[in-house]
Design an enzyme around this catalytic site. Structure first.
Site, short mmCIF file in Angstrom:
data_model
loop_
_atom_site.label_atom_id
_atom_site.label_comp_id
_atom_site.label_asym_id
_atom_site.label_seq_id
_atom_site.Cartn_x
_atom_site.Cartn_y
_atom_site.Cartn_z
N LYS A 264 0.84 -1.21 0.00
CA LYS A 264 0.00 0.00 0.00
C LYS A 264 0.88 1.25 0.00
O LYS A 264 1.67 1.46 0.91
CB LYS A 264 -0.91 -0.02 1.24
CG LYS A 264 -1.74 1.26 1.45
CD LYS A 264 -2.63 1.16 2.70
CE LYS A 264 -3.37 2.46 2.98
NZ LYS A 264 -4.20 2.39 4.21
N ASP A 269 -2.91 9.95 4.13
CA ASP A 269 -4.29 9.52 4.35
C ASP A 269 -5.01 10.45 5.33
O ASP A 269 -4.91 10.28 6.55
CB ASP A 269 -4.31 8.08 4.89
CG ASP A 269 -5.74 7.57 5.09
OD1 ASP A 269 -6.68 8.23 4.60
OD2 ASP A 269 -5.89 6.49 5.72
N LYS A 276 -10.43 12.20 8.95
CA LYS A 276 -9.89 11.76 10.24
C LYS A 276 -9.86 12.95 11.20
O LYS A 276 -9.74 14.09 10.78
CB LYS A 276 -8.46 11.24 10.07
CG LYS A 276 -8.34 9.90 9.40
CD LYS A 276 -6.88 9.48 9.33
CE LYS A 276 -6.72 8.16 8.60
NZ LYS A 276 -7.33 7.02 9.29
N ASP A 287 1.42 6.15 5.70
CA ASP A 287 0.46 5.19 5.14
C ASP A 287 0.95 4.56 3.83
O ASP A 287 0.25 3.76 3.23
CB ASP A 287 -0.90 5.88 4.94
CG ASP A 287 -2.06 4.94 5.15
OD1 ASP A 287 -1.87 3.86 5.75
OD2 ASP A 287 -3.18 5.27 4.69
N ASP A 346 -12.51 6.56 4.38
CA ASP A 346 -11.25 6.33 5.09
C ASP A 346 -10.79 4.87 4.98
O ASP A 346 -9.67 4.54 5.35
CB ASP A 346 -11.40 6.75 6.56
CG ASP A 346 -10.06 6.96 7.25
OD1 ASP A 346 -9.03 7.00 6.55
OD2 ASP A 346 -10.05 7.09 8.49
N GLU A 348 -9.70 3.33 2.49
CA GLU A 348 -9.24 3.53 1.10
C GLU A 348 -8.13 2.56 0.72
O GLU A 348 -7.94 2.25 -0.45
CB GLU A 348 -8.75 4.97 0.93
CG GLU A 348 -7.29 5.23 1.34
CD GLU A 348 -6.99 4.97 2.82
OE1 GLU A 348 -7.95 5.03 3.62
OE2 GLU A 348 -5.83 4.67 3.16
N ARG A 350 -7.82 -0.63 1.15
CA ARG A 350 -8.34 -1.84 0.51
C ARG A 350 -8.80 -1.58 -0.92
O ARG A 350 -8.80 -2.49 -1.74
CB ARG A 350 -9.46 -2.43 1.39
CG ARG A 350 -10.64 -1.53 1.60
CD ARG A 350 -11.50 -1.94 2.79
NE ARG A 350 -10.91 -1.56 4.08
CZ ARG A 350 -11.44 -1.86 5.25
NH1 ARG A 350 -12.58 -2.57 5.32
NH2 ARG A 350 -10.87 -1.47 6.37
N1 BES Z 1 -4.37 4.09 7.09
C1 BES Z 1 -5.46 3.74 7.91
C2 BES Z 1 -5.12 2.67 8.96
C3 BES Z 1 -4.18 3.06 10.06
C4 BES Z 1 -4.65 3.41 11.31
C5 BES Z 1 -2.81 3.00 9.87
C6 BES Z 1 -3.78 3.71 12.33
C7 BES Z 1 -1.94 3.31 10.89
C8 BES Z 1 -2.42 3.66 12.13
C9 BES Z 1 -6.59 3.20 7.06
O1 BES Z 1 -6.70 3.74 5.78
C10 BES Z 1 -7.85 3.52 7.78
O2 BES Z 1 -8.17 4.68 7.88
N2 BES Z 1 -8.55 2.50 8.27
C11 BES Z 1 -9.75 2.68 8.98
C12 BES Z 1 -10.76 1.69 8.46
C13 BES Z 1 -12.15 1.92 8.97
C14 BES Z 1 -12.71 3.17 8.33
C15 BES Z 1 -12.98 0.73 8.60
C16 BES Z 1 -9.47 2.44 10.46
O3 BES Z 1 -8.69 1.57 10.79
O4 BES Z 1 -10.03 3.17 11.27
ZN ZN Z 2 -4.98 4.45 4.96
MN MN Z 3 -7.82 5.53 5.78
#
Ligand code: BES
Ligand code: ZN
Ligand code: MN
Length: 496
Positions: A264, A269, A276, A287, A346, A348, A350
């Site tokens: 990725k 992000d 966020k 990210d 968020d 994104e 995947r």
């Molecule tokens: N890049 C984030 C995941 C992340 C969180 C990486 C904390 C490093 C530290 C990812 O894109 C994300 O935002 N995931 C969300 C998914 C949710 C919306 C289902 C998450 O984990 O909150």
């Molecule tokens: Zn992300």
């Molecule tokens: Mn995200």
């Protein structure tokens, strides 16, 4: 940094500093410690007999070196002899570099002989990795302080005579692995305004040219032609163009199915329209850690000449809110042809991975492994001590777990039972991009699984391990390069 193996006795080598590991119960009567003790007029025996150096993990004694030998000597306690493994050796090398930094030295030597718990080649590799990783810093965005310049370690000699051929091989491999992981850390550390998708692709292409990888980069127009609509949907909110980066190592027979690494490469992000919260958002420059690790691992694979065909794929984009951004509820398409209801913009990672995995599966790989800072949920599950590994093939998951153990970059399996897939059912599209809070890391993997076709595949969720406090002796706070070492170890284990 220059890291090399020098076939010479540590007890008489010349260096600004010599680091020597000492296990519990060691005595100065034989081997390297005896030779060193003699050169130092009994100082090693006195350090042991006094109890100042008991060989306990963390014990450290600093001495001034012998006439005609190293200027300084640091004895580093390693703990019980039968518990000394590759990771202990890596940490020892990190401590040696930190000792050199404390003395403001630019170079040091580390003794290879005597650490018998780890086979010679693996021992040299682990020392090279630990020293190389420890010496790295990210200072390209700081002005040089003329009155008080930072002194960095720029040369490390691994010295010893017990098994020269194995030492030389291990040192070469370990140095290449450290370089690759450090390249990943540098890419990770660059902020979003520097490491844009275009800049990331340019760096990958430059590196590929230097080590002899084939590189191909798709721009957005090409992605549209190919039908990579999931990747494009994430990039819609950003003024920076997305990139799809492909690196190819032809180390196997022509036509041999490749091993594919996917990472990725989300360069920042913000969450998109599902924005966020501000606290800690700056960490989302990390990210793209999965992409950085894949680029770093591909560099290593080329440098050490792995005898297998290996492909690295990095979908790269920003995720920002704007008037053109994808909105919650939008339904998008994908390279695989499946439609996706974007409940939360968020989620994104995947989406960009979906198209990359589909692209990879069309190459009919022997196996495909992706790594991604995919979910905060994995940190709840495993903390910062291991990545989660999930996949559609138990043998591959076990290979990765073993590669994690050997490389010191651990991962641990979570189940991927079909029941989790139901959380992604959508009323409007083929599937939706989030499955609610329960099992968030698993439902993210269940989403990816929909896009791998019939490929043998596994996924590493590295959100808790790619960057952090950096408490180990060979780390620093920030980018950790995880899982560059794990990926290289896995590819090497596959290549035989
Ligand atoms: N890049 C984030 C995941 C992340 C969180 C990486 C904390 C490093 C530290 C990812 O894109 C994300 O935002 N995931 C969300 C998914 C949710 C919306 C289902 C998450 O984990 O909150
Ligand atoms: Zn992300
Ligand atoms: Mn995200």
């Amino acid at each position: 940094m220059q890291l090399r193996y020098v076939e010479t006795d540590a007890a008489s080598c010349s260096a600004p500093l010599l680091a020597v590991g000492v296990v519990e119960g060691a005595d100065a009567g034989s081997g390297l410690l005896a030779r060193l003790d003699e050169a130092l007029g009994g100082a090693v025996a006195r350090a042991l007999d006094s109890g100042d150096m008991r060989g306990k993990r963390g014990d450290e004694v600093r001495l001034y070196g012998p006439e005609g030998g190293a200027d300084r000597v640091v004895l580093l306690g390693l703990g019980k002899a039968d518990e000394v493994d590759a990771e202990a050796v890596r940490r020892m090398a990190g401590r040696a570099v930190r000792a050199a930094e404390a003395f403001r030295l630019e170079g040091l030597a580390i003794a290879l002989d005597g650490l018998d718990g780890v086979a010679p080649e693996a021992r040299a590799q682990a020392l090279a990795e630990g020293a190389g990783l420890a010496a790295w810093r990210f200072d390209e965005l700081k002005a040089e302080k003329e009155d008080d310049p930072v002194v960095s370690v720029i040369s490390v000699d691994l010295v010893g005579t017990d098994d020269a051929d194995a030492y030389a091989r291990g040192a070469m491999t370990g140095a290449a692995i450290a370089r690759g992981a450090n390249f990943a850390r540098t890419l990770q550390s660059r902020p979003g305004n520097v490491a844009t998708p275009t800049a990331l692709a340019d760096e990958a292409v430059r590196m590929a040219g230097a080590v002899g990888l084939e590189a191909t980069v798709f721009d957005e127009a090409r992605m549209r032609e190919e039908g990579m609509h999931a990747l494009l949907s994430v990039s819609r909110g950003s003024a920076e163009e997305a990139r799809f980066i492909m690196l190819e190592h032809r180390g196997g027979k022509e036509g041999d199915p490749p091993l594919i690494l996917v990472g990725k490469g989300l360069t920042f992000d913000a969450g998109g329209i599902s924005l966020k919260p501000p606290a800690g958002m700056e960490e989302m420059k990390f990210d793209m850690s999965g992409g950085a690790a894949v680029i770093g691992a591909m560099q290593v694979v080329a440098e050490i000449g792995v005898k297998a065909n290996v492909v690295g794929l990095v979908p790269s984009s920003e995720n920002l809110p704007s008037g053109t951004a994808t909105k919650p509820g939008d339904v998008i398409s994908s390279l695989a042809g499946k439609t996706i209801e974007v409940i939360n913009t968020d989620a994104e990672g995947r989406l960009i991975l979906a198209d990359a995995l589909t692209w990879g599966s069309r190459m009919k790989p022997k196996a495909m492994v992706d790594c991604a800072t995919l979910t905060g949920s994995v940190i709840i599950a495993l903390g910062h001590h291991a990545a989660a590994v999930m996949g559609n093939d138990d043998a591959l998951v076990e290979e990765l777990r073993a590669a994690g153990e050997a490389s010191g970059e651990r991962c641990w399996p979570l189940p991927l039972w079909k029941e989790y897939r139901e959380q992604l059912d959508s009323t409007t599209a083929d599937l939706q991009n989030v499955g609610g809070r329960p099992g968030g890391s698993i439902t993210a993997a269940a989403f990816l699984k929909e896009f791998v076709g019939d490929a043998t595949w596994a996924h590493l969720d590295i959100a808790g391990t790619a960057y952090g406090e950096g408490k180990l002796p060979y780390q620093r706070k920030g980018a950790l390069g995880f899982p560059t070492r794990l990926l290289v170890e896995w590819v090497r284990s596959r290549a035989g």
